[in-house]
Design a protein around this motif. Sequence first.
Motif, PDB file in Angstrom:
ATOM      1  N   VAL A 199      19.588   4.316  -8.001  1.00  0.00           N
ATOM      2  CA  VAL A 199      18.862   5.142  -8.967  1.00  0.00           C
ATOM      3  C   VAL A 199      19.514   6.521  -8.968  1.00  0.00           C
ATOM      4  CG1 VAL A 199      16.700   3.888  -8.515  1.00  0.00           C
ATOM      5  CG2 VAL A 199      17.177   6.022  -7.274  1.00  0.00           C
ATOM      6  N   PRO A 200      19.302   7.314 -10.009  1.00  0.00           N
ATOM      7  CA  PRO A 200      19.865   8.664 -10.012  1.00  0.00           C
ATOM      8  C   PRO A 200      19.421   9.449  -8.776  1.00  0.00           C
ATOM      9  CG  PRO A 200      19.073   8.097 -12.188  1.00  0.00           C
ATOM     10  CD  PRO A 200      18.619   7.001 -11.276  1.00  0.00           C
ATOM     11  N   LEU A 201      20.380  10.121  -8.136  1.00  0.00           N
ATOM     12  CA  LEU A 201      20.130  10.857  -6.898  1.00  0.00           C
ATOM     13  C   LEU A 201      20.489  12.322  -7.087  1.00  0.00           C
ATOM     14  CD1 LEU A 201      19.579  10.796  -3.743  1.00  0.00           C
ATOM     15  CD2 LEU A 201      22.063  10.470  -3.501  1.00  0.00           C
ATOM     16  N   LEU A 202      19.620  13.211  -6.601  1.00  0.00           N
ATOM     17  CA  LEU A 202      19.879  14.654  -6.582  1.00  0.00           C
ATOM     18  C   LEU A 202      19.888  15.107  -5.131  1.00  0.00           C
ATOM     19  CD1 LEU A 202      20.086  17.483  -7.989  1.00  0.00           C
ATOM     20  CD2 LEU A 202      17.573  17.551  -7.901  1.00  0.00           C
ATOM     21  N   VAL A 203      20.906  15.884  -4.758  1.00  0.00           N
ATOM     22  CA  VAL A 203      21.013  16.402  -3.395  1.00  0.00           C
ATOM     23  C   VAL A 203      20.819  17.915  -3.428  1.00  0.00           C
ATOM     24  CG1 VAL A 203      22.473  16.620  -1.351  1.00  0.00           C
ATOM     25  CG2 VAL A 203      22.588  14.537  -2.744  1.00  0.00           C
ATOM     26  N   LEU A 204      19.819  18.390  -2.708  1.00  0.00           N
ATOM     27  CA  LEU A 204      19.541  19.822  -2.588  1.00  0.00           C
ATOM     28  C   LEU A 204      19.789  20.251  -1.149  1.00  0.00           C
ATOM     29  CD1 LEU A 204      16.162  20.014  -4.561  1.00  0.00           C
ATOM     30  CD2 LEU A 204      18.471  20.411  -5.432  1.00  0.00           C
ATOM     31  N   THR A 205      20.386  21.419  -0.975  1.00  0.00           N
ATOM     32  CA  THR A 205      20.656  21.892   0.374  1.00  0.00           C
ATOM     33  C   THR A 205      20.595  23.414   0.423  1.00  0.00           C
ATOM     34  OG1 THR A 205      22.150  21.655   2.274  1.00  0.00           O
ATOM     35  CG2 THR A 205      23.172  22.054   0.135  1.00  0.00           C
ATOM     36  N   SER A 212      25.322  17.783   3.516  1.00  0.00           N
ATOM     37  CA  SER A 212      24.772  17.453   2.199  1.00  0.00           C
ATOM     38  C   SER A 212      25.881  17.348   1.159  1.00  0.00           C
ATOM     39  CB  SER A 212      23.749  18.507   1.768  1.00  0.00           C
ATOM     40  OG  SER A 212      22.551  18.388   2.513  1.00  0.00           O
ATOM     41  N   ARG A 213      26.907  18.169   1.302  1.00  0.00           N
ATOM     42  CA  ARG A 213      28.046  18.082   0.375  1.00  0.00           C
ATOM     43  C   ARG A 213      28.720  16.713   0.498  1.00  0.00           C
ATOM     44  NH1 ARG A 213      29.429  22.926  -1.912  1.00  0.00           N
ATOM     45  NH2 ARG A 213      28.495  24.796  -0.989  1.00  0.00           N
ATOM     46  N   ARG A 214      28.867  16.223   1.721  1.00  0.00           N
ATOM     47  CA  ARG A 214      29.469  14.909   1.918  1.00  0.00           C
ATOM     48  C   ARG A 214      28.562  13.806   1.366  1.00  0.00           C
ATOM     49  NH1 ARG A 214      30.097  16.782   7.397  1.00  0.00           N
ATOM     50  NH2 ARG A 214      31.988  18.043   7.461  1.00  0.00           N
ATOM     51  N   LEU A 215      27.253  13.987   1.546  1.00  0.00           N
ATOM     52  CA  LEU A 215      26.300  13.013   1.032  1.00  0.00           C
ATOM     53  C   LEU A 215      26.403  12.917  -0.489  1.00  0.00           C
ATOM     54  CD1 LEU A 215      23.851  11.122   1.587  1.00  0.00           C
ATOM     55  CD2 LEU A 215      22.392  13.136   1.264  1.00  0.00           C
ATOM     56  N   ALA A 216      26.438  14.064  -1.152  1.00  0.00           N
ATOM     57  CA  ALA A 216      26.543  14.083  -2.611  1.00  0.00           C
ATOM     58  C   ALA A 216      27.852  13.437  -3.060  1.00  0.00           C
ATOM     59  CB  ALA A 216      26.445  15.515  -3.122  1.00  0.00           C
ATOM     60  N   ALA A 217      28.940  13.737  -2.351  1.00  0.00           N
ATOM     61  CA  ALA A 217      30.230  13.155  -2.710  1.00  0.00           C
ATOM     62  C   ALA A 217      30.224  11.646  -2.497  1.00  0.00           C
ATOM     63  CB  ALA A 217      31.339  13.802  -1.891  1.00  0.00           C
ATOM     64  N   ARG A 218      29.581  11.183  -1.434  1.00  0.00           N
ATOM     65  CA  ARG A 218      29.545   9.755  -1.130  1.00  0.00           C
ATOM     66  C   ARG A 218      28.927   8.961  -2.282  1.00  0.00           C
ATOM     67  NH1 ARG A 218      28.885   6.462   3.595  1.00  0.00           N
ATOM     68  NH2 ARG A 218      30.225   8.022   4.597  1.00  0.00           N
ATOM     69  N   PHE A 219      27.867   9.516  -2.864  1.00  0.00           N
ATOM     70  CA  PHE A 219      27.159   8.786  -3.920  1.00  0.00           C
ATOM     71  C   PHE A 219      27.396   9.364  -5.315  1.00  0.00           C
ATOM     72  CE2 PHE A 219      24.477   7.937  -0.094  1.00  0.00           C
ATOM     73  CZ  PHE A 219      24.740   6.579  -0.029  1.00  0.00           C
ATOM     74  N   LEU A 239      24.883  18.115  -6.758  1.00  0.00           N
ATOM     75  CA  LEU A 239      24.519  18.910  -5.589  1.00  0.00           C
ATOM     76  C   LEU A 239      24.129  20.305  -6.038  1.00  0.00           C
ATOM     77  CD1 LEU A 239      24.618  19.368  -2.392  1.00  0.00           C
ATOM     78  CD2 LEU A 239      26.931  20.250  -2.814  1.00  0.00           C
ATOM     79  N   ARG A 240      23.013  20.801  -5.507  1.00  0.00           N
ATOM     80  CA  ARG A 240      22.598  22.172  -5.774  1.00  0.00           C
ATOM     81  C   ARG A 240      22.385  22.867  -4.430  1.00  0.00           C
ATOM     82  NH1 ARG A 240      24.398  20.384  -9.585  1.00  0.00           N
ATOM     83  NH2 ARG A 240      23.521  20.154 -11.690  1.00  0.00           N
ATOM     84  N   VAL A 241      22.962  24.068  -4.286  1.00  0.00           N
ATOM     85  CA  VAL A 241      22.954  24.775  -3.003  1.00  0.00           C
ATOM     86  C   VAL A 241      22.201  26.090  -3.130  1.00  0.00           C
ATOM     87  CG1 VAL A 241      24.368  25.705  -1.134  1.00  0.00           C
ATOM     88  CG2 VAL A 241      25.200  23.738  -2.453  1.00  0.00           C
ATOM     89  N   HIS A 242      21.146  26.237  -2.337  1.00  0.00           N
ATOM     90  CA  HIS A 242      20.432  27.524  -2.282  1.00  0.00           C
ATOM     91  C   HIS A 242      21.254  28.475  -1.423  1.00  0.00           C
ATOM     92  CE1 HIS A 242      17.381  30.549  -1.494  1.00  0.00           C
ATOM     93  NE2 HIS A 242      16.600  29.984  -2.401  1.00  0.00           N
ATOM     94  N   PRO A 243      21.413  29.718  -1.840  1.00  0.00           N
ATOM     95  CA  PRO A 243      22.331  30.618  -1.125  1.00  0.00           C
ATOM     96  C   PRO A 243      21.884  31.063   0.255  1.00  0.00           C
ATOM     97  CG  PRO A 243      21.182  31.800  -2.872  1.00  0.00           C
ATOM     98  CD  PRO A 243      20.858  30.345  -3.057  1.00  0.00           C
ATOM     99  N   ASP A 244      20.591  31.126   0.530  1.00  0.00           N
ATOM    100  CA  ASP A 244      20.190  31.702   1.817  1.00  0.00           C
ATOM    101  C   ASP A 244      18.925  31.127   2.444  1.00  0.00           C
ATOM    102  OD1 ASP A 244      18.215  32.854   0.160  1.00  0.00           O
ATOM    103  OD2 ASP A 244      19.393  34.691  -0.083  1.00  0.00           O
ATOM    104  N   ALA A 245      18.296  30.141   1.844  1.00  0.00           N
ATOM    105  CA  ALA A 245      17.089  29.554   2.438  1.00  0.00           C
ATOM    106  C   ALA A 245      17.438  28.802   3.712  1.00  0.00           C
ATOM    107  CB  ALA A 245      16.406  28.628   1.448  1.00  0.00           C
ATOM    108  N   GLY A 246      16.408  28.507   4.512  1.00  0.00           N
ATOM    109  CA  GLY A 246      16.599  27.748   5.733  1.00  0.00           C
ATOM    110  C   GLY A 246      16.410  26.258   5.510  1.00  0.00           C
ATOM    111  N   HIS A 247      16.285  25.535   6.623  1.00  0.00           N
ATOM    112  CA  HIS A 247      16.157  24.081   6.553  1.00  0.00           C
ATOM    113  C   HIS A 247      14.930  23.655   5.747  1.00  0.00           C
ATOM    114  CE1 HIS A 247      16.677  19.936   7.812  1.00  0.00           C
ATOM    115  NE2 HIS A 247      15.425  19.896   8.232  1.00  0.00           N
ATOM    116  N   ASP A 248      13.821  24.340   5.931  1.00  0.00           N
ATOM    117  CA  ASP A 248      12.599  24.002   5.194  1.00  0.00           C
ATOM    118  C   ASP A 248      12.646  24.687   3.835  1.00  0.00           C
ATOM    119  OD1 ASP A 248      10.084  23.265   4.346  1.00  0.00           O
ATOM    120  OD2 ASP A 248       9.138  23.630   6.283  1.00  0.00           O
ATOM    121  N   LEU A 249      13.503  24.177   2.985  1.00  0.00           N
ATOM    122  CA  LEU A 249      13.733  24.777   1.675  1.00  0.00           C
ATOM    123  C   LEU A 249      12.481  24.855   0.816  1.00  0.00           C
ATOM    124  CD1 LEU A 249      15.576  25.921  -0.511  1.00  0.00           C
ATOM    125  CD2 LEU A 249      16.523  23.625  -0.835  1.00  0.00           C
ATOM    126  N   PRO A 250      11.626  23.819   0.768  1.00  0.00           N
ATOM    127  CA  PRO A 250      10.399  23.950  -0.030  1.00  0.00           C
ATOM    128  C   PRO A 250       9.476  25.060   0.468  1.00  0.00           C
ATOM    129  CG  PRO A 250      10.866  21.649   0.406  1.00  0.00           C
ATOM    130  CD  PRO A 250      11.799  22.448   1.275  1.00  0.00           C
TER     131      PRO A 250
END
Length: 245
Positions: free
Chosen positions: A186-192, A204-211, A215-226
């Motif tokens: 199914v369509p996959l979105l990778v956020l990091t 996460s970059r490798r994960l996005a490339a694998r599938f 890929l969307r990258v937040h510039p400064d958030a931590g692991h708990d992005l939400p």
Amino acid sequence: MTNWLLLRGLTRDQRHWGQFHHELAARLGVRVVTIDPPGFGTRNGHVSPRSIAAITDDIRARFEPGDERWSLLGISLGGMMAMDWVARYPAEFERCAVVNTAAPALVRPHQMGGGLVSLVAGKQFRSLDAHEAAALALSSNRPADELTELAATWARYQREAAPVSASALGQVAAAVTFRLPARIPVPLLVLTSAGDRLIDHRISRRLAARFDAPLRVHPDAGHDLPLDDGAWVCERIAEWLGPVD
């Protein structure tokens, strides 16, 4: 329009989403549902299985989709569950989004940070309040004064529904033995998050490339992005979904 089911990460339950599921529901105008994994929250009387597939199947047996359309979002360990679920049962979800997740096959030795290991190993020597404060200091990049009250709330969650130690160990075992699916059908979105101090964002970059996934990258958030920037997560998902007819 697709509704969303959310899956949380290591040793966490649905309460740890805070207000994010309400944010996502309001932004997309759909239902957003959370659920506890085996061994945690309302399921703390059970012991977590030791494989991602078994955890997924436990949750799947309790999820009631009805006749509605659904998509799946998971953070960290929840992202592993999400990928496993859509890979094995592709007809059940339209889309999948993962946040700061990983798999052993994508991790390089120099990217194995000791923060998580120290956090887990030191839990037995800390009070619940001190442990939750330490966990938030590692997983969130919000100012320390904003995390003090939240740490007390999360410690209360632990007192109200304390998991057995075997459940945390089960989830760790599940994470380290997880194998990426051969494909995500199914369509996959990778956020990091570039500021993630638990899981290197390059994974996460490798994960996005694998599938071959966006890929969307937040510039400064931590692991708990939400937690750090829920609005950003909602906007990236809304952009990915595109305009609604």
